[in-house]
Enzyme design. Structure first.
Site, PDB file in Angstrom:
ATOM      1  N   GLY A 112      -3.231  -8.001   8.783  1.00  0.00           N
ATOM      2  CA  GLY A 112      -2.721  -9.360   8.633  1.00  0.00           C
ATOM      3  C   GLY A 112      -3.749 -10.358   8.132  1.00  0.00           C
ATOM      4  O   GLY A 112      -3.622 -11.565   8.384  1.00  0.00           O
ATOM      5  N   ASN A 157      -4.084 -11.357   5.151  1.00  0.00           N
ATOM      6  CA  ASN A 157      -3.376 -12.282   4.244  1.00  0.00           C
ATOM      7  C   ASN A 157      -2.526 -13.270   5.025  1.00  0.00           C
ATOM      8  O   ASN A 157      -2.434 -14.447   4.662  1.00  0.00           O
ATOM      9  CB  ASN A 157      -2.537 -11.494   3.242  1.00  0.00           C
ATOM     10  CG  ASN A 157      -3.383 -10.894   2.139  1.00  0.00           C
ATOM     11  OD1 ASN A 157      -3.810 -11.600   1.230  1.00  0.00           O
ATOM     12  ND2 ASN A 157      -3.676  -9.599   2.234  1.00  0.00           N
ATOM     13  N   LEU A 178      12.075  -0.970   1.519  1.00  0.00           N
ATOM     14  CA  LEU A 178      13.350  -1.595   1.909  1.00  0.00           C
ATOM     15  C   LEU A 178      14.470  -1.148   0.967  1.00  0.00           C
ATOM     16  O   LEU A 178      14.232  -0.884  -0.211  1.00  0.00           O
ATOM     17  CB  LEU A 178      13.197  -3.116   1.872  1.00  0.00           C
ATOM     18  CG  LEU A 178      12.162  -3.669   2.868  1.00  0.00           C
ATOM     19  CD1 LEU A 178      11.806  -5.112   2.534  1.00  0.00           C
ATOM     20  CD2 LEU A 178      12.684  -3.560   4.296  1.00  0.00           C
ATOM     21  N   ASN A 230       6.362  -9.826  -2.990  1.00  0.00           N
ATOM     22  CA  ASN A 230       5.476  -8.806  -2.419  1.00  0.00           C
ATOM     23  C   ASN A 230       4.092  -8.911  -3.046  1.00  0.00           C
ATOM     24  O   ASN A 230       3.968  -9.135  -4.256  1.00  0.00           O
ATOM     25  CB  ASN A 230       6.049  -7.407  -2.702  1.00  0.00           C
ATOM     26  CG  ASN A 230       5.163  -6.295  -2.148  1.00  0.00           C
ATOM     27  OD1 ASN A 230       4.697  -6.365  -1.010  1.00  0.00           O
ATOM     28  ND2 ASN A 230       4.922  -5.266  -2.952  1.00  0.00           N
ATOM     29  N   ASP A 269       7.993  -1.822  -6.335  1.00  0.00           N
ATOM     30  CA  ASP A 269       6.916  -2.512  -7.061  1.00  0.00           C
ATOM     31  C   ASP A 269       7.255  -2.778  -8.533  1.00  0.00           C
ATOM     32  O   ASP A 269       6.356  -2.785  -9.391  1.00  0.00           O
ATOM     33  CB  ASP A 269       5.600  -1.699  -6.972  1.00  0.00           C
ATOM     34  CG  ASP A 269       5.131  -1.511  -5.535  1.00  0.00           C
ATOM     35  OD1 ASP A 269       5.395  -2.400  -4.713  1.00  0.00           O
ATOM     36  OD2 ASP A 269       4.510  -0.473  -5.244  1.00  0.00           O
TER      37      ASP A 269
HETATM   38  C1  GAR Z   1      -3.298  -5.684   1.369  1.00  0.00           C
HETATM   39  O1  GAR Z   1      -4.509  -5.349   0.779  1.00  0.00           O
HETATM   40  C2  GAR Z   1      -2.149  -5.444   0.413  1.00  0.00           C
HETATM   41  O2  GAR Z   1      -2.532  -5.486  -0.916  1.00  0.00           O
HETATM   42  C3  GAR Z   1      -1.693  -4.075   0.788  1.00  0.00           C
HETATM   43  O3  GAR Z   1      -1.886  -3.984   2.170  1.00  0.00           O
HETATM   44  C4  GAR Z   1      -3.012  -4.772   2.539  1.00  0.00           C
HETATM   45  C5  GAR Z   1      -2.692  -5.538   3.793  1.00  0.00           C
HETATM   46  O4  GAR Z   1      -3.809  -6.245   4.239  1.00  0.00           O
HETATM   47  N1  GAR Z   1      -0.293  -3.921   0.450  1.00  0.00           N
HETATM   48  C6  GAR Z   1       0.237  -2.817  -0.039  1.00  0.00           C
HETATM   49  O5  GAR Z   1      -0.399  -1.815  -0.238  1.00  0.00           O
HETATM   50  C7  GAR Z   1       1.710  -2.914  -0.333  1.00  0.00           C
HETATM   51  N2  GAR Z   1       2.150  -1.802  -1.101  1.00  0.00           N
HETATM   52  P1  GAR Z   1      -3.668  -7.319   5.396  1.00  0.00           P
HETATM   53  O6  GAR Z   1      -2.769  -6.711   6.459  1.00  0.00           O
HETATM   54  O7  GAR Z   1      -5.068  -7.496   5.900  1.00  0.00           O
HETATM   55  O8  GAR Z   1      -3.099  -8.570   4.812  1.00  0.00           O
END
Ligand code: GAR
Length: 237
Positions: free
Chosen positions: A28, A30, A112, A126, A164
């Site tokens: 989390g 982000n 989803l 996304n 995607d």
């Molecule tokens: C992020 O780096 C994002 O790009 C990736 O998961 C990570 C989550 O980081 N998402 C994917 O791979 C989606 N296909 P976070 O939980 O620290 O935000």
């Protein structure tokens, strides 16, 4: 960007904060960036709720610390796997209560269904760790290194039934260094994500990117009323 990119039916009238629901599966970081920006008043958003599909996600602690409502819809609760339809039904109920203007998948790792995406109560975006359309799916950093890519980065796109593959709104890119490993590249790209996500949400909140129009058309780049997409950022990564 031309004036014609500003829409006639703004998502966010009267300068109210954009109501955001965030779906997470992991650390989390982000989500934390959005929480910090909301609390600092630097992004006109209200995070109305967080949904996690993992009960061990650190993102849950981050939401709790910020007093944000959280729904944990674990895909392996009590040793029983929750099917995607059940997850989606609970998630949809929760979203209907929260009434977000925008749903943000930030490190959300379940795929989803078309039914959920098409009937979601708000447009959905996304964050993906590659320069789409290349490297959809998983292990994006490893695959970019193996292919000898000179550039890599992250994208934010409209969520559609195909994985995607929805219209790419924004991208941030960096140069791959010779010494980069999958881990170092992931760390560098995450720094970009932490800038790209709030930046993109700002464009949506200010209605410079009209997410409703994009979701309806499903391919904003072809519309004369929209900026040429994706908008690209060259950031310090
Ligand atoms: C992020 O780096 C994002 O790009 C990736 O998961 C990570 C989550 O980081 N998402 C994917 O791979 C989606 N296909 P976070 O939980 O620290 O935000």
């Amino acid at each position: 960007m031309s004036v014609s990119t500003l829409s006639a039916d703004p998502i966010n009238q009267a300068n109210k904060p954009l109501r955001i629901a965030v779906l997470v599966s992991g650390s989390g970081s982000n989500l934390q960036v959005l929480i910090d920006a909301m609390q600092a008043g630097s992004l006109p958003i209200e995070i109305v709720g967080v949904i996690s599909n993992r009960e061990d996600a650190y993102a849950i602690t981050r939401a709790q610390d910020a007093n944000i409502p959280i729904a944990v819809l674990s895909h392996v609760a009590k040793g029983k796997r929750m099917g995607i339809k059940t997850f989606e039904s609970h998630a949809n109920d929760q979203l209907t209560v929260w009434q977000p203007d925008l749903i943000v998948l930030a490190g959300f790792m379940r795929v989803l269904s078309a039914g959920f995406i098409d009937n979601a109560p708000a447009p959905m975006i996304n964050l993906h760790p590659s320069l789409l359309p290349v490297y959809k799916g998983l292990d994006t950093h490893q695959r970019a290194i193996q292919a000898g890519e000179r550039h890599h980065g992250c994208s934010i796109h409209v969520v559609t039934a195909e994985l995607d593959a929805g219209a790419v709104l924004t991208q941030a890119l960096l140069e791959v260094a010779q010494k980069d490993t999958a881990d170092s590249l992931q760390a560098r790209v995450q720094k970009l994500e932490h800038q790209l996500l709030p930046w993109t949400i700002m464009l949506i909140a200010k209605d410079i990117l009209n997410i409703n129009q994009l979701t309806t058309q499903n391919n904003g780049a072809k519309s004369a009323n929209l900026p040429a997409l994706p908008l690209k950022l060259w950031l310090n990564g």
